[in-house]
Design an enzyme around this catalytic site. Structure first.
Site, PDB file in Angstrom:
ATOM      1  N   GLU A 112       0.856  -1.195   0.000  1.00  0.00           N
ATOM      2  CA  GLU A 112       0.000   0.000   0.000  1.00  0.00           C
ATOM      3  C   GLU A 112       0.886   1.238   0.000  1.00  0.00           C
ATOM      4  O   GLU A 112       2.110   1.130   0.173  1.00  0.00           O
ATOM      5  CB  GLU A 112      -0.932  -0.010   1.229  1.00  0.00           C
ATOM      6  CG  GLU A 112      -2.043  -1.025   1.110  1.00  0.00           C
ATOM      7  CD  GLU A 112      -2.953  -1.105   2.326  1.00  0.00           C
ATOM      8  OE1 GLU A 112      -4.125  -1.408   2.147  1.00  0.00           O
ATOM      9  OE2 GLU A 112      -2.488  -0.878   3.447  1.00  0.00           O
ATOM     10  N   HIS A 237      -8.998   9.554   3.160  1.00  0.00           N
ATOM     11  CA  HIS A 237      -8.602   8.475   2.246  1.00  0.00           C
ATOM     12  C   HIS A 237      -8.771   8.994   0.828  1.00  0.00           C
ATOM     13  O   HIS A 237      -9.815   9.573   0.498  1.00  0.00           O
ATOM     14  CB  HIS A 237      -9.462   7.233   2.477  1.00  0.00           C
ATOM     15  CG  HIS A 237      -8.868   6.002   1.860  1.00  0.00           C
ATOM     16  ND1 HIS A 237      -8.805   5.820   0.503  1.00  0.00           N
ATOM     17  CD2 HIS A 237      -8.274   4.924   2.414  1.00  0.00           C
ATOM     18  CE1 HIS A 237      -8.207   4.658   0.250  1.00  0.00           C
ATOM     19  NE2 HIS A 237      -7.868   4.103   1.399  1.00  0.00           N
ATOM     20  N   ARG A 283      -0.557   8.914   1.804  1.00  0.00           N
ATOM     21  CA  ARG A 283      -1.966   9.250   1.610  1.00  0.00           C
ATOM     22  C   ARG A 283      -2.283  10.742   1.610  1.00  0.00           C
ATOM     23  O   ARG A 283      -3.131  11.211   0.872  1.00  0.00           O
ATOM     24  CB  ARG A 283      -2.732   8.618   2.753  1.00  0.00           C
ATOM     25  CG  ARG A 283      -3.892   7.867   2.303  1.00  0.00           C
ATOM     26  CD  ARG A 283      -4.447   7.100   3.436  1.00  0.00           C
ATOM     27  NE  ARG A 283      -4.294   5.695   3.168  1.00  0.00           N
ATOM     28  CZ  ARG A 283      -4.784   4.755   3.945  1.00  0.00           C
ATOM     29  NH1 ARG A 283      -5.423   5.088   5.050  1.00  0.00           N
ATOM     30  NH2 ARG A 283      -4.630   3.500   3.635  1.00  0.00           N
ATOM     31  N   HIS A 344     -11.346   9.546   6.870  1.00  0.00           N
ATOM     32  CA  HIS A 344     -11.087   8.113   7.025  1.00  0.00           C
ATOM     33  C   HIS A 344     -10.545   7.739   8.401  1.00  0.00           C
ATOM     34  O   HIS A 344     -10.986   6.771   8.993  1.00  0.00           O
ATOM     35  CB  HIS A 344     -10.086   7.710   5.938  1.00  0.00           C
ATOM     36  CG  HIS A 344      -9.673   6.281   5.968  1.00  0.00           C
ATOM     37  ND1 HIS A 344     -10.572   5.251   5.840  1.00  0.00           N
ATOM     38  CD2 HIS A 344      -8.448   5.692   6.093  1.00  0.00           C
ATOM     39  CE1 HIS A 344      -9.922   4.087   5.875  1.00  0.00           C
ATOM     40  NE2 HIS A 344      -8.643   4.326   6.056  1.00  0.00           N
ATOM     41  N   ARG A 379      -0.873   8.824   9.218  1.00  0.00           N
ATOM     42  CA  ARG A 379      -0.720   7.386   9.473  1.00  0.00           C
ATOM     43  C   ARG A 379      -0.327   6.635   8.203  1.00  0.00           C
ATOM     44  O   ARG A 379      -0.907   6.840   7.132  1.00  0.00           O
ATOM     45  CB  ARG A 379      -2.052   6.821   9.980  1.00  0.00           C
ATOM     46  CG  ARG A 379      -2.049   5.342  10.221  1.00  0.00           C
ATOM     47  CD  ARG A 379      -3.405   4.893  10.689  1.00  0.00           C
ATOM     48  NE  ARG A 379      -4.399   5.111   9.670  1.00  0.00           N
ATOM     49  CZ  ARG A 379      -4.811   4.178   8.816  1.00  0.00           C
ATOM     50  NH1 ARG A 379      -4.329   2.965   8.872  1.00  0.00           N
ATOM     51  NH2 ARG A 379      -5.719   4.466   7.922  1.00  0.00           N
TER      52      ARG A 379
END
Ligand code: SIN
Length: 531
Positions: A112, A237, A283, A344, A379
């Site tokens: 990811e 997100h 992200r 998110h 994160r």
């Protein structure tokens, strides 16, 4: 009505359940949860749980990726501890019955954004559902665990509150809880109380979080006097499905991990302009890039394209996403998926030490409700289930030691006093304020912020809070009112922390201070209620 147990667990995701399963070896556990026991953010987690299992991977590399994503303010000791304890807690999950997808004997590891290696264990694209399934089965079979579904915590009970005196350190004695189906407020008295209430995505108009994500633990802890930290770091997100009926359905980052490309409506791939890792950049960068592309080109969404991959592979690797998109008329093996960012994950929360204990004694907070120092300003994908599982074990061990060393007697706790409150005939006040908060949080306190927008939001929060308090004291409590009061508190904390941070870092981006300022601002934002 009073219910006594050794441990009170508020919330029933991976954090609450894995703590409860361990605590039940030492005493009685009451789990309080707002809807059915499975209804938690964990249940919707698609991507997986990050941990070092590959021969090509190292703890150092996982630590480094976490620190890079966290933009300079992760607590490195916490990061190392969580990363190194990862394999052990994953084995616990497997012992409780969780089945991760394998490739032969080994785990099938996916990738990811922000990860330099394939290190995400997953169960197809429904990892959270598989974890929740196994933990719920184990909890239901455990005679020491009693699960109270459809029960919502109203407020924590502390020694200071009961005695109406200043006590230092203050102690947590349990919580007042409303039974949603019978409208009875019960006193849950406990030696140890654990907040595992998850995040607060519902503070924003668009979120991929389930409806239960109203920041209850953070709001209750704040009202009880615990320190809260880093609330400005709300993670958006990058890719949730853009469809009027999809309720911001998440399209896992693992889809980009397996090669999907973000494109504008005209087909142009754009991530190369923003980061050397392109579609697998951290992200915050991807979400801001999409926001910028949409605003610059006047588009409602961008497109996530995995049509170049073998359709059979895509269908097998992402069965849930494939099927859900199909229900909305989109075949991801043929159609690029329209996507937009949505709220998110809350990186801030109730400040805790390395054992998950807050600054109120016998009150612990773990999972998304907590601020541990792991995530910093952003994160890293799939570090959240890991953090929850690691801290469940640490909180359990610390709490059991407290029980061993201290003699506890249940204090006299006065029951819930509803005073002269009557039933409301004006529920429209609650729904109006819900809508208003979520809309101005999205517009003024979203992916791109400014001082002016934050101040505007603050003024509205104050007005709404006055109205809520008035309403709260005059009418009997309902779950909608409790949640509204909590999202208003969380909104206030996000805005206050955002106003404190005079720079842009990670998930907090403001046009007034567009640069990161390591000289003045390389620290966490703390906030505590003044009594
Ligand atoms: C995802 O599947 O993209 C979500 C994973 C995460 O938020 O850690």
């Amino acid at each position: 009505m009073k219910i006594e147990s050794d441990f009170l667990v508020i919330g029933s995701g991976i954090a609450g359940l894995s703590f409860a399963l361990q605590a039940a070896r030492h005493g009685t556990v009451a789990i309080v949860t707002k809807r059915e026991v499975t209804e938690s953010a964990t249940n919707y987690a698609q991507g997986g749980i990050a941990s070092v299992f590959s021969q090509d991977d190292t703890f150092d590399a996982h630590v480094e990726d976490t620190l890079v994503a966290g933009a300079g303010i992760c607590h490195e000791d916490v990061v190392r501890m969580v990363v190194e304890e990862g394999p052990k807690v994953i084995r616990n999950l497997i012992e409780w019955g969780v089945q991760f997808t394998r490739s032969g004997e080994a785990f099938d590891l996916t990738r990811e954004g922000g990860h330099s290696q394939r290190r995400i264990l997953h169960a197809d694209d429904v990892t959270g559902r598989e974890i929740e399934r196994a933990l719920v089965v184990a909890a239901r079979e455990n005679p020491n665990i009693r699960i109270y579904e459809h029960h919502i915590a109203i407020d924590l009970i502390t020694e200071a509150k009961v005695t109406r005196k200043r006590v230092a350190p203050n102690r947590c004695l349990g919580a007042h809880v409303l039974g949603i189906e019978d409208n009875v407020v019960r006193t849950f008295a406990a030696k140890i109380t654990l907040l595992a209430t998850g995040g607060a995505g519902k503070v924003y108009l668009y979120t991929c979080n389930p409806d239960v994500a109203t920041g209850d633990g953070v709001a209750m802890a704040y009202r009880a006097g615990a320190t809260i930290a880093n609330m400005e770091f709300m993670q958006f997100h990058p890719t949730t499905l853009y469809h009027p009926h999809a309720k911001s359905f998440l399209i896992s980052e693992a889809v980009r991990g397996e090669g999907a490309i973000l494109r504008r409506r005209d087909g142009t791939a754009f991530m190369e302009k923003y980061h050397k890792l392109k579609d697998l950049a951290p992200r915050d960068i991807v979400a801001r890039a999409i926001d910028n592309e949409m605003k610059t080109h006047g588009d409602d969404c961008v497109f996530l394209d995995i049509t170049h991959k073998d359709p059979e592979y895509v269908r097998n690797r992402f069965p849930n996403i494939y099927q859900t998109c199909l229900e909305f008329g989109l075949d991801m093996t043929k159609d690029p998926l329209p996507v937009v960012p949505a709220a998110h994950y809350l990186c801030g929360g109730v400040a805790v030490d390395a054992n998950g204990e807050t600054d109120i004694r016998y009150l612990y907070a773990i999972g998304e409700a907590a601020f541990t120092g792991l995530h910093g300003a952003n994160r890293l994908a799939s570090n959240s289930l890991l953090e929850a599982a690691v801290y469940a074990g640490r909180a359990f061990q610390h709490a059991v030691e407290e029980l061993r060393q201290n003699h506890f007697e249940f204090p006299v706790i006065p029951g819930w006093d509803s005073g002269t409150a009557t039933d409301s005939d004006e529920m429209v006040v609650v729904s109006q304020n819900w809508d208003e908060i979520r809309r101005f949080m999205w517009n003024y306190v979203g992916i791109v912020r400014s001082d002016k927008r934050l101040e505007r939001a603050m003024r509205r929060i104050r007005l709404i809070q006055e109205e809520i308090e008035d309403y709260y004291w005059n009418f009997t409590v309902t779950s909608d009112l409790i949640e509204l009061r909590n999202i208003a508190t969380v909104a206030e904390l996000i805005v206050k922390c955002a106003l404190q941070r005079k720079e842009s870092r990670g998930l907090h981006y403001t046009i007034n201070y567009p640069e990161r300022d390591d000289i003045h601002c390389r620290h966490d934002s703390f906030i505590k209620k003044q009594f």
